[in-house]
Design an enzyme around this catalytic site. Structure first.
Site, PDB file in Angstrom:
ATOM      1  N   SER A 188       0.784  -1.238   0.000  1.00  0.00           N
ATOM      2  CA  SER A 188       0.000   0.000   0.000  1.00  0.00           C
ATOM      3  C   SER A 188       0.810   1.279   0.000  1.00  0.00           C
ATOM      4  O   SER A 188       0.296   2.334  -0.327  1.00  0.00           O
ATOM      5  CB  SER A 188      -0.921   0.014   1.204  1.00  0.00           C
ATOM      6  OG  SER A 188      -0.165   0.233   2.368  1.00  0.00           O
ATOM      7  N   HIS A 216      -5.517  -4.294   0.549  1.00  0.00           N
ATOM      8  CA  HIS A 216      -5.661  -3.094  -0.293  1.00  0.00           C
ATOM      9  C   HIS A 216      -6.221  -3.418  -1.671  1.00  0.00           C
ATOM     10  O   HIS A 216      -6.145  -2.589  -2.582  1.00  0.00           O
ATOM     11  CB  HIS A 216      -4.325  -2.358  -0.385  1.00  0.00           C
ATOM     12  CG  HIS A 216      -3.926  -1.777   0.933  1.00  0.00           C
ATOM     13  ND1 HIS A 216      -4.395  -0.557   1.384  1.00  0.00           N
ATOM     14  CD2 HIS A 216      -3.170  -2.293   1.940  1.00  0.00           C
ATOM     15  CE1 HIS A 216      -3.910  -0.326   2.598  1.00  0.00           C
ATOM     16  NE2 HIS A 216      -3.173  -1.359   2.960  1.00  0.00           N
ATOM     17  N   THR A 244      -9.589  -7.092   4.605  1.00  0.00           N
ATOM     18  CA  THR A 244     -10.175  -6.204   5.609  1.00  0.00           C
ATOM     19  C   THR A 244     -11.555  -5.768   5.155  1.00  0.00           C
ATOM     20  O   THR A 244     -11.856  -5.763   3.958  1.00  0.00           O
ATOM     21  CB  THR A 244      -9.292  -4.958   5.837  1.00  0.00           C
ATOM     22  OG1 THR A 244      -9.854  -4.177   6.900  1.00  0.00           O
ATOM     23  CG2 THR A 244      -9.204  -4.081   4.611  1.00  0.00           C
ATOM     24  N   LYS A 247     -11.485  -1.022   4.367  1.00  0.00           N
ATOM     25  CA  LYS A 247     -10.967  -0.149   3.310  1.00  0.00           C
ATOM     26  C   LYS A 247     -11.952  -0.172   2.136  1.00  0.00           C
ATOM     27  O   LYS A 247     -12.912   0.583   2.138  1.00  0.00           O
ATOM     28  CB  LYS A 247      -9.537  -0.563   2.963  1.00  0.00           C
ATOM     29  CG  LYS A 247      -8.648  -0.534   4.231  1.00  0.00           C
ATOM     30  CD  LYS A 247      -7.198  -0.759   3.965  1.00  0.00           C
ATOM     31  CE  LYS A 247      -6.382  -1.076   5.202  1.00  0.00           C
ATOM     32  NZ  LYS A 247      -6.286  -0.045   6.208  1.00  0.00           N
ATOM     33  N   THR A 277     -14.157  -9.795  22.158  1.00  0.00           N
ATOM     34  CA  THR A 277     -15.560  -9.587  21.791  1.00  0.00           C
ATOM     35  C   THR A 277     -15.726  -9.505  20.274  1.00  0.00           C
ATOM     36  O   THR A 277     -14.905  -8.902  19.588  1.00  0.00           O
ATOM     37  CB  THR A 277     -16.060  -8.286  22.466  1.00  0.00           C
ATOM     38  OG1 THR A 277     -15.959  -8.482  23.876  1.00  0.00           O
ATOM     39  CG2 THR A 277     -17.495  -7.959  22.104  1.00  0.00           C
TER      40      THR A 277
HETATM   41  N1  PLP Z   1      -2.645  -5.592   6.097  1.00  0.00           N
HETATM   42  C1  PLP Z   1      -2.187  -4.529   5.416  1.00  0.00           C
HETATM   43  C2  PLP Z   1      -1.328  -4.776   4.220  1.00  0.00           C
HETATM   44  C3  PLP Z   1      -2.509  -3.223   5.808  1.00  0.00           C
HETATM   45  O1  PLP Z   1      -2.033  -2.179   5.136  1.00  0.00           O
HETATM   46  C4  PLP Z   1      -3.343  -3.037   6.940  1.00  0.00           C
HETATM   47  C5  PLP Z   1      -3.751  -1.691   7.391  1.00  0.00           C
HETATM   48  O2  PLP Z   1      -3.546  -0.698   6.789  1.00  0.00           O
HETATM   49  C6  PLP Z   1      -3.789  -4.174   7.612  1.00  0.00           C
HETATM   50  C7  PLP Z   1      -3.431  -5.422   7.184  1.00  0.00           C
HETATM   51  C8  PLP Z   1      -4.661  -4.036   8.817  1.00  0.00           C
HETATM   52  O3  PLP Z   1      -5.988  -3.900   8.413  1.00  0.00           O
HETATM   53  P1  PLP Z   1      -7.047  -3.171   9.375  1.00  0.00           P
HETATM   54  O4  PLP Z   1      -6.904  -1.710   9.131  1.00  0.00           O
HETATM   55  O5  PLP Z   1      -8.355  -3.750   8.980  1.00  0.00           O
HETATM   56  O6  PLP Z   1      -6.658  -3.540  10.771  1.00  0.00           O
END
Ligand code: PLP
Length: 428
Positions: A188, A216, A244, A247, A277
Protein backbone atom coordinates in the site's frame (compact mmCIF):
# COMPACT_ATOMS: atom_id res chain seq x y z
CA UNK A 1 4.71 9.65 39.58
CA UNK A 2 8.35 8.56 39.44
CA UNK A 3 8.00 6.91 36.03
CA UNK A 4 6.65 10.01 34.28
CA UNK A 5 10.05 11.07 32.93
CA UNK A 6 10.37 7.87 30.87
CA UNK A 7 7.19 8.69 28.99
CA UNK A 8 8.24 12.31 28.51
CA UNK A 9 11.61 11.18 27.17
CA UNK A 10 9.93 8.71 24.78
CA UNK A 11 7.66 11.39 23.34
CA UNK A 12 10.47 13.94 23.01
CA UNK A 13 12.61 11.36 21.18
CA UNK A 14 9.90 11.14 18.54
CA UNK A 15 9.67 14.93 18.35
CA UNK A 16 13.46 15.25 17.95
CA UNK A 17 13.39 12.68 15.16
CA UNK A 18 10.48 14.56 13.50
CA UNK A 19 8.35 11.41 13.83
CA UNK A 20 5.78 12.70 16.29
CA UNK A 21 2.34 12.18 14.81
CA UNK A 22 -0.43 14.75 14.95
CA UNK A 23 -3.96 13.76 13.98
CA UNK A 24 -6.48 16.02 12.29
CA UNK A 25 -9.97 15.95 13.84
CA UNK A 26 -12.38 15.34 10.97
CA UNK A 27 -16.08 14.72 10.49
CA UNK A 28 -16.82 13.27 7.10
CA UNK A 29 -19.90 14.60 5.36
CA UNK A 30 -22.14 11.71 4.36
CA UNK A 31 -23.85 13.86 1.73
CA UNK A 32 -20.65 15.11 0.18
CA UNK A 33 -17.76 12.64 0.59
CA UNK A 34 -14.80 13.31 -0.01
CA UNK A 35 -15.65 16.56 1.80
CA UNK A 36 -15.33 16.70 5.56
CA UNK A 37 -15.40 19.22 8.37
CA UNK A 38 -12.07 19.86 10.04
CA UNK A 39 -12.24 20.87 13.70
CA UNK A 40 -9.33 23.19 14.41
CA UNK A 41 -7.76 23.39 17.87
CA UNK A 42 -9.16 26.94 18.29
CA UNK A 43 -12.70 25.52 18.06
CA UNK A 44 -13.43 26.74 14.51
CA UNK A 45 -14.67 24.34 11.85
CA UNK A 46 -13.63 24.39 8.19
CA UNK A 47 -14.65 22.28 5.18
CA UNK A 48 -11.76 20.27 3.66
CA UNK A 49 -11.34 17.71 0.88
CA UNK A 50 -9.98 14.34 1.98
CA UNK A 51 -7.37 12.91 -0.38
CA UNK A 52 -5.93 10.14 1.82
CA UNK A 53 -8.84 7.96 2.88
CA UNK A 54 -8.61 4.19 2.68
CA UNK A 55 -12.38 4.14 2.22
CA UNK A 56 -11.27 3.70 -1.37
CA UNK A 57 -14.70 3.36 -2.97
CA UNK A 58 -16.70 5.55 -0.59
CA UNK A 59 -18.58 2.53 0.76
CA UNK A 60 -18.50 4.00 4.27
CA UNK A 61 -20.90 6.66 3.01
CA UNK A 62 -23.01 4.51 0.71
CA UNK A 63 -26.76 4.66 1.49
CA UNK A 64 -27.19 0.84 1.29
CA UNK A 65 -24.32 0.28 3.71
CA UNK A 66 -25.54 2.91 6.14
CA UNK A 67 -29.11 1.56 5.92
CA UNK A 68 -27.90 -1.96 6.77
CA UNK A 69 -26.04 -0.62 9.81
CA UNK A 70 -28.90 1.54 11.08
CA UNK A 71 -31.55 -1.11 10.46
CA UNK A 72 -29.55 -3.86 12.21
CA UNK A 73 -28.65 -1.67 15.19
CA UNK A 74 -32.32 -0.67 15.46
CA UNK A 75 -33.44 -4.31 15.50
CA UNK A 76 -30.72 -6.06 17.53
CA UNK A 77 -28.87 -3.34 19.40
CA UNK A 78 -25.44 -1.75 19.47
CA UNK A 79 -23.02 -4.41 20.67
CA UNK A 80 -22.40 -8.10 20.02
CA UNK A 81 -22.73 -9.23 23.63
CA UNK A 82 -19.48 -11.13 23.95
CA UNK A 83 -16.84 -13.29 22.35
CA UNK A 84 -17.92 -15.67 19.60
CA UNK A 85 -18.05 -18.46 22.23
CA UNK A 86 -20.04 -16.41 24.71
CA UNK A 87 -23.10 -15.11 22.85
CA UNK A 88 -21.17 -13.04 20.26
CA UNK A 89 -21.96 -15.23 17.23
CA UNK A 90 -24.71 -13.23 15.57
CA UNK A 91 -26.77 -14.11 12.53
CA UNK A 92 -25.22 -11.06 10.80
CA UNK A 93 -21.62 -12.24 11.30
CA UNK A 94 -22.44 -15.73 9.99
CA UNK A 95 -24.14 -14.21 6.91
CA UNK A 96 -21.08 -12.04 6.36
CA UNK A 97 -18.77 -15.06 6.55
CA UNK A 98 -20.88 -16.86 3.93
CA UNK A 99 -20.71 -13.83 1.65
CA UNK A 100 -16.91 -13.61 2.06
CA UNK A 101 -16.38 -17.34 1.43
CA UNK A 102 -18.44 -16.95 -1.75
CA UNK A 103 -16.48 -13.83 -2.78
CA UNK A 104 -13.23 -15.79 -2.73
CA UNK A 105 -14.65 -19.11 -3.97
CA UNK A 106 -13.61 -20.80 -0.69
CA UNK A 107 -15.38 -23.27 1.57
CA UNK A 108 -15.37 -21.01 4.61
CA UNK A 109 -14.42 -17.62 6.03
CA UNK A 110 -13.80 -16.28 9.52
CA UNK A 111 -14.31 -12.68 10.62
CA UNK A 112 -12.01 -10.92 13.13
CA UNK A 113 -12.17 -7.52 14.80
CA UNK A 114 -9.66 -6.02 12.33
CA UNK A 115 -7.39 -6.89 9.43
CA UNK A 116 -4.45 -6.43 11.79
CA UNK A 117 -5.82 -9.07 14.15
CA UNK A 118 -6.66 -11.43 11.24
CA UNK A 119 -2.99 -11.51 10.24
CA UNK A 120 -1.73 -11.86 13.79
CA UNK A 121 -4.15 -14.69 14.55
CA UNK A 122 -4.05 -16.60 11.28
CA UNK A 123 -0.34 -16.53 10.45
CA UNK A 124 0.75 -17.43 13.97
CA UNK A 125 -1.81 -20.23 14.31
CA UNK A 126 -1.13 -21.80 10.92
CA UNK A 127 2.62 -21.78 11.54
CA UNK A 128 2.19 -23.25 15.03
CA UNK A 129 -0.05 -26.04 13.74
CA UNK A 130 2.43 -27.09 11.01
CA UNK A 131 5.17 -29.10 12.77
CA UNK A 132 8.69 -27.70 12.23
CA UNK A 133 7.28 -25.05 9.90
CA UNK A 134 9.43 -22.42 8.20
CA UNK A 135 7.76 -19.14 7.22
CA UNK A 136 8.94 -17.40 4.05
CA UNK A 137 7.91 -13.77 4.35
CA UNK A 138 8.22 -10.89 1.84
CA UNK A 139 10.56 -8.14 3.11
CA UNK A 140 7.87 -5.46 2.62
CA UNK A 141 5.08 -7.24 4.48
CA UNK A 142 2.81 -5.16 6.71
CA UNK A 143 3.43 -4.85 10.44
CA UNK A 144 0.46 -7.13 11.24
CA UNK A 145 1.99 -9.96 9.20
CA UNK A 146 5.39 -9.44 10.84
CA UNK A 147 3.68 -9.63 14.24
CA UNK A 148 1.92 -12.85 13.16
CA UNK A 149 5.25 -14.34 12.12
CA UNK A 150 6.91 -13.22 15.38
CA UNK A 151 4.10 -14.58 17.52
CA UNK A 152 4.41 -18.05 16.01
CA UNK A 153 7.22 -20.21 17.23
CA UNK A 154 8.27 -21.03 13.67
CA UNK A 155 11.57 -20.20 12.03
CA UNK A 156 11.31 -17.29 9.56
CA UNK A 157 13.19 -16.44 6.40
CA UNK A 158 12.71 -13.10 4.66
CA UNK A 159 12.77 -12.97 0.86
CA UNK A 160 13.62 -9.74 -0.94
CA UNK A 161 10.52 -7.81 -1.94
CA UNK A 162 8.72 -9.54 -4.87
CA UNK A 163 12.00 -11.36 -5.70
CA UNK A 164 11.03 -14.74 -7.14
CA UNK A 165 14.61 -15.98 -7.50
CA UNK A 166 15.30 -15.28 -3.83
CA UNK A 167 12.04 -16.92 -2.79
CA UNK A 168 12.96 -20.01 -4.80
CA UNK A 169 16.41 -20.12 -3.19
CA UNK A 170 14.81 -20.09 0.28
CA UNK A 171 12.19 -22.69 -0.71
CA UNK A 172 14.97 -25.02 -1.86
CA UNK A 173 16.97 -24.32 1.32
CA UNK A 174 13.94 -25.27 3.47
CA UNK A 175 13.93 -28.76 1.93
CA UNK A 176 11.02 -30.99 2.85
CA UNK A 177 9.97 -29.09 5.99
CA UNK A 178 6.41 -27.65 5.98
CA UNK A 179 6.63 -24.18 4.42
CA UNK A 180 4.30 -21.18 4.58
CA UNK A 181 4.78 -18.32 2.07
CA UNK A 182 3.24 -15.05 3.31
CA UNK A 183 2.94 -12.01 1.07
CA UNK A 184 0.66 -9.14 0.04
CA UNK A 185 -1.04 -8.82 -3.32
CA UNK A 186 -0.79 -5.01 -3.29
CA UNK A 187 1.73 -3.11 -1.19
CA UNK A 188 0.00 0.00 0.00
CA UNK A 189 2.83 2.49 0.43
CA UNK A 190 4.43 2.06 -3.03
CA UNK A 191 1.25 0.78 -4.63
CA UNK A 192 3.05 -2.04 -6.43
CA UNK A 193 1.36 -5.34 -7.19
CA UNK A 194 2.96 -8.71 -6.41
CA UNK A 195 3.47 -11.35 -9.14
CA UNK A 196 0.84 -13.48 -7.40
CA UNK A 197 0.58 -16.16 -10.10
CA UNK A 198 4.35 -16.69 -10.15
CA UNK A 199 4.56 -16.83 -6.35
CA UNK A 200 1.74 -19.39 -6.24
CA UNK A 201 3.39 -21.48 -8.98
CA UNK A 202 6.70 -21.48 -7.10
CA UNK A 203 5.01 -22.43 -3.83
CA UNK A 204 3.20 -25.28 -5.59
CA UNK A 205 6.45 -26.53 -7.14
CA UNK A 206 8.10 -26.74 -3.70
CA UNK A 207 5.06 -27.93 -1.76
CA UNK A 208 4.53 -24.72 0.26
CA UNK A 209 1.28 -23.37 1.66
CA UNK A 210 0.38 -19.82 0.53
CA UNK A 211 -1.13 -16.96 2.57
CA UNK A 212 -1.90 -13.69 0.82
CA UNK A 213 -2.95 -10.36 2.33
CA UNK A 214 -5.42 -8.70 -0.09
CA UNK A 215 -6.27 -5.85 2.29
CA UNK A 216 -5.66 -3.09 -0.29
CA UNK A 217 -7.26 -5.02 -3.17
CA UNK A 218 -10.54 -6.56 -1.97
CA UNK A 219 -13.58 -4.80 -3.36
CA UNK A 220 -11.37 -3.07 -5.95
CA UNK A 221 -9.83 -5.72 -8.20
CA UNK A 222 -11.26 -8.79 -9.91
CA UNK A 223 -14.61 -9.24 -11.63
CA UNK A 224 -16.53 -9.36 -8.31
CA UNK A 225 -14.05 -7.51 -6.09
CA UNK A 226 -12.25 -10.67 -4.92
CA UNK A 227 -8.90 -8.89 -5.28
CA UNK A 228 -5.75 -9.30 -7.35
CA UNK A 229 -5.86 -13.12 -7.04
CA UNK A 230 -9.32 -13.12 -8.61
CA UNK A 231 -8.12 -10.81 -11.40
CA UNK A 232 -5.11 -13.07 -12.05
CA UNK A 233 -7.21 -16.26 -11.93
CA UNK A 234 -5.31 -17.83 -8.99
CA UNK A 235 -7.83 -17.46 -6.17
CA UNK A 236 -8.49 -21.22 -6.06
CA UNK A 237 -4.78 -21.99 -5.83
CA UNK A 238 -4.02 -19.72 -2.83
CA UNK A 239 -4.61 -21.55 0.47
CA UNK A 240 -5.59 -18.60 2.66
CA UNK A 241 -6.78 -15.17 1.53
CA UNK A 242 -6.85 -12.43 4.16
CA UNK A 243 -8.76 -9.17 3.77
CA UNK A 244 -10.17 -6.20 5.61
CA UNK A 245 -13.68 -4.82 5.80
CA UNK A 246 -12.29 -1.38 6.65
CA UNK A 247 -10.97 -0.15 3.31
CA UNK A 248 -12.69 -1.10 0.03
CA UNK A 249 -15.70 -2.31 2.05
CA UNK A 250 -15.83 0.92 4.03
CA UNK A 251 -16.58 -0.42 7.52
CA UNK A 252 -14.49 -2.29 10.11
CA UNK A 253 -13.14 -5.79 10.75
CA UNK A 254 -10.92 -8.32 9.02
CA UNK A 255 -11.23 -11.88 7.73
CA UNK A 256 -9.62 -14.95 6.27
CA UNK A 257 -11.07 -17.34 3.67
CA UNK A 258 -9.91 -20.87 2.83
CA UNK A 259 -10.66 -24.58 3.17
CA UNK A 260 -13.20 -25.30 5.92
CA UNK A 261 -10.72 -27.37 7.92
CA UNK A 262 -8.09 -24.60 7.97
CA UNK A 263 -10.67 -22.02 9.01
CA UNK A 264 -12.03 -24.35 11.68
CA UNK A 265 -8.56 -24.96 13.10
CA UNK A 266 -7.82 -21.21 13.30
CA UNK A 267 -11.25 -20.59 14.86
CA UNK A 268 -10.45 -23.22 17.47
CA UNK A 269 -6.84 -22.29 18.32
CA UNK A 270 -6.25 -18.56 17.72
CA UNK A 271 -6.25 -16.70 21.05
CA UNK A 272 -6.79 -13.32 19.36
CA UNK A 273 -10.02 -14.71 17.91
CA UNK A 274 -11.22 -16.69 20.93
CA UNK A 275 -10.69 -14.20 23.74
CA UNK A 276 -12.07 -10.98 22.31
CA UNK A 277 -15.56 -9.59 21.79
CA UNK A 278 -17.03 -10.16 18.33
CA UNK A 279 -17.86 -7.38 15.86
CA UNK A 280 -21.26 -5.76 16.53
CA UNK A 281 -23.96 -7.24 14.25
CA UNK A 282 -24.66 -3.78 12.81
CA UNK A 283 -21.06 -3.51 11.62
CA UNK A 284 -21.18 -7.05 10.20
CA UNK A 285 -24.44 -6.27 8.37
CA UNK A 286 -23.01 -3.04 6.93
CA UNK A 287 -19.87 -4.85 5.76
CA UNK A 288 -22.03 -7.59 4.25
CA UNK A 289 -24.06 -5.00 2.34
CA UNK A 290 -20.82 -3.50 0.95
CA UNK A 291 -19.46 -6.92 -0.11
CA UNK A 292 -22.76 -7.79 -1.82
CA UNK A 293 -23.00 -4.44 -3.53
CA UNK A 294 -19.44 -4.51 -4.85
CA UNK A 295 -19.85 -8.01 -6.28
CA UNK A 296 -22.18 -6.47 -8.86
CA UNK A 297 -20.58 -3.04 -9.34
CA UNK A 298 -17.65 -3.37 -11.77
CA UNK A 299 -18.54 0.17 -12.86
CA UNK A 300 -17.43 1.51 -9.45
CA UNK A 301 -14.15 -0.38 -9.77
CA UNK A 302 -13.66 1.10 -13.25
CA UNK A 303 -14.47 4.63 -12.03
CA UNK A 304 -11.99 4.18 -9.16
CA UNK A 305 -9.22 3.13 -11.55
CA UNK A 306 -10.07 6.01 -13.90
CA UNK A 307 -9.93 8.58 -11.10
CA UNK A 308 -6.57 7.21 -9.98
CA UNK A 309 -5.18 7.08 -13.51
CA UNK A 310 -6.14 10.66 -14.26
CA UNK A 311 -4.85 11.93 -10.93
CA UNK A 312 -1.48 10.26 -11.55
CA UNK A 313 -1.21 11.67 -15.05
CA UNK A 314 -2.26 15.17 -14.04
CA UNK A 315 0.24 15.25 -11.15
CA UNK A 316 3.06 13.83 -13.27
CA UNK A 317 2.32 16.28 -16.10
CA UNK A 318 2.71 19.13 -13.60
CA UNK A 319 6.20 17.83 -12.75
CA UNK A 320 5.23 16.39 -9.36
CA UNK A 321 7.25 13.28 -8.44
CA UNK A 322 4.65 10.52 -8.64
CA UNK A 323 5.86 6.97 -8.02
CA UNK A 324 4.98 4.71 -10.95
CA UNK A 325 2.96 1.61 -10.07
CA UNK A 326 0.16 -0.50 -11.48
CA UNK A 327 -2.44 0.25 -8.82
CA UNK A 328 -4.88 2.86 -7.57
CA UNK A 329 -2.42 4.33 -5.03
CA UNK A 330 -0.69 7.60 -5.89
CA UNK A 331 2.49 8.19 -3.86
CA UNK A 332 3.92 11.71 -4.32
CA UNK A 333 7.51 11.65 -3.15
CA UNK A 334 8.93 14.35 -0.85
CA UNK A 335 11.91 12.36 0.50
CA UNK A 336 12.34 14.51 3.64
CA UNK A 337 10.43 14.11 6.93
CA UNK A 338 10.23 17.79 7.82
CA UNK A 339 9.26 18.94 4.33
CA UNK A 340 6.66 16.19 4.12
CA UNK A 341 5.02 17.36 7.34
CA UNK A 342 5.26 21.00 6.20
CA UNK A 343 3.67 20.13 2.84
CA UNK A 344 0.80 18.35 4.56
CA UNK A 345 0.26 21.28 6.96
CA UNK A 346 0.31 23.82 4.13
CA UNK A 347 -2.15 21.80 2.06
CA UNK A 348 -4.56 21.84 4.97
CA UNK A 349 -4.03 25.44 6.12
CA UNK A 350 -3.79 27.14 2.74
CA UNK A 351 -5.75 24.87 0.41
CA UNK A 352 -8.21 22.98 2.65
CA UNK A 353 -6.85 19.65 1.41
CA UNK A 354 -6.18 16.85 3.87
CA UNK A 355 -3.33 14.45 3.06
CA UNK A 356 -1.54 12.93 6.06
CA UNK A 357 2.30 12.83 5.72
CA UNK A 358 3.79 9.32 5.53
CA UNK A 359 7.06 9.23 7.44
CA UNK A 360 9.37 6.66 9.08
CA UNK A 361 8.75 3.96 10.33
CA UNK A 362 5.80 3.47 7.93
CA UNK A 363 8.26 4.07 5.08
CA UNK A 364 12.09 4.13 5.04
CA UNK A 365 13.87 7.36 6.01
CA UNK A 366 14.47 9.44 2.87
CA UNK A 367 11.36 8.07 1.15
CA UNK A 368 8.78 10.24 2.95
CA UNK A 369 5.74 10.95 0.82
CA UNK A 370 2.20 12.14 0.50
CA UNK A 371 0.04 9.10 -0.23
CA UNK A 372 -2.87 10.21 -2.39
CA UNK A 373 -5.89 7.92 -2.69
CA UNK A 374 -8.41 9.02 -5.33
CA UNK A 375 -11.91 7.57 -5.04
CA UNK A 376 -14.80 7.42 -7.53
CA UNK A 377 -16.24 10.33 -5.54
CA UNK A 378 -13.40 12.72 -6.44
CA UNK A 379 -14.48 14.81 -9.41
CA UNK A 380 -12.42 16.37 -12.14
CA UNK A 381 -12.66 19.68 -10.29
CA UNK A 382 -11.22 18.02 -7.15
CA UNK A 383 -8.34 16.63 -9.22
CA UNK A 384 -7.59 19.98 -10.87
CA UNK A 385 -7.64 21.68 -7.47
CA UNK A 386 -5.30 19.05 -6.01
CA UNK A 387 -2.75 19.56 -8.80
CA UNK A 388 -2.78 23.34 -8.50
CA UNK A 389 -2.52 23.18 -4.69
CA UNK A 390 0.38 20.73 -4.74
CA UNK A 391 2.23 22.83 -7.32
CA UNK A 392 1.84 25.87 -5.06
CA UNK A 393 3.09 23.93 -2.01
CA UNK A 394 6.05 22.51 -3.96
CA UNK A 395 7.04 26.01 -5.15
CA UNK A 396 6.56 27.61 -1.72
CA UNK A 397 8.57 24.99 0.16
CA UNK A 398 11.20 24.52 -2.56
CA UNK A 399 10.52 20.79 -2.98
CA UNK A 400 12.14 19.58 -6.22
CA UNK A 401 9.93 19.03 -9.29
CA UNK A 402 10.77 16.36 -11.87
CA UNK A 403 10.54 16.43 -15.66
CA UNK A 404 7.06 15.27 -16.75
CA UNK A 405 7.14 12.02 -18.75
CA UNK A 406 7.12 12.86 -22.46
CA UNK A 407 4.09 10.68 -23.26
CA UNK A 408 1.75 12.85 -21.19
CA UNK A 409 -0.38 15.34 -23.05
CA UNK A 410 -2.06 17.70 -20.64
CA UNK A 411 -3.11 20.83 -22.41
CA UNK A 412 -2.17 24.17 -20.92
CA UNK A 413 -4.76 26.86 -21.52
CA UNK A 414 -4.08 30.58 -22.05
CA UNK A 415 -5.10 31.38 -18.46
CA UNK A 416 -2.32 29.07 -17.20
CA UNK A 417 -4.78 26.43 -15.97
CA UNK A 418 -4.60 22.87 -17.22
CA UNK A 419 -7.34 20.81 -18.77
CA UNK A 420 -7.58 17.11 -18.09
CA UNK A 421 -9.05 14.33 -20.21
CA UNK A 422 -12.82 14.16 -19.74
CA UNK A 423 -13.73 11.54 -17.14
CA UNK A 424 -17.10 10.38 -16.04
CA UNK A 425 -16.97 9.28 -12.43
CA UNK A 426 -19.74 6.95 -11.35
CA UNK A 427 -22.54 8.10 -9.15
CA UNK A 428 -22.97 5.68 -6.29
N1 PLP B 1 -2.65 -5.59 6.10
C1 PLP B 1 -2.19 -4.53 5.42
C2 PLP B 1 -1.33 -4.78 4.22
C3 PLP B 1 -2.51 -3.22 5.81
O1 PLP B 1 -2.03 -2.18 5.14
C4 PLP B 1 -3.34 -3.04 6.94
C5 PLP B 1 -3.75 -1.69 7.39
O2 PLP B 1 -3.55 -0.70 6.79
C6 PLP B 1 -3.79 -4.17 7.61
C7 PLP B 1 -3.43 -5.42 7.18
C8 PLP B 1 -4.66 -4.04 8.82
O3 PLP B 1 -5.99 -3.90 8.41
P1 PLP B 1 -7.05 -3.17 9.38
O4 PLP B 1 -6.90 -1.71 9.13
O5 PLP B 1 -8.35 -3.75 8.98
O6 PLP B 1 -6.66 -3.54 10.77
Amino acid sequence: MVYRRYFEAAVSRLKDERRYRVFARLERDVEAFPLANWHRDDGSVEPVTIWCSNDYLGMGQHPDVIAAMVDTAGRVGAGSGGTRNISGTSHAIVELERELADLHGKEAALVFTSGWISNLAAISTIADLLPNCVILSDASNHNSMIEGVKRSRAEKKIFRHNDLAHLEELLIEAGDRPKLVVFESLYSMNGNIAPVADIVALAERYGAMTYVDEVHAVGMYGARGGGVCEREGVMARVHVIEGTLAKGFGTMGGYIAGDAVIIDAIRSYAASFIFTTALPPAVAAAACAAVRLLKRRPDLRAAHQRASHITKHALAAAGLPVLENGSHIVPVMVRDAELCKAASDMLLDRHSIYIQPINYPTVAKGSERLRVTPTPCHTQAHIANLVESLVDVWHTLGIPFVAPPSHLHIEEKSDGKCSYPEIKLAAQ
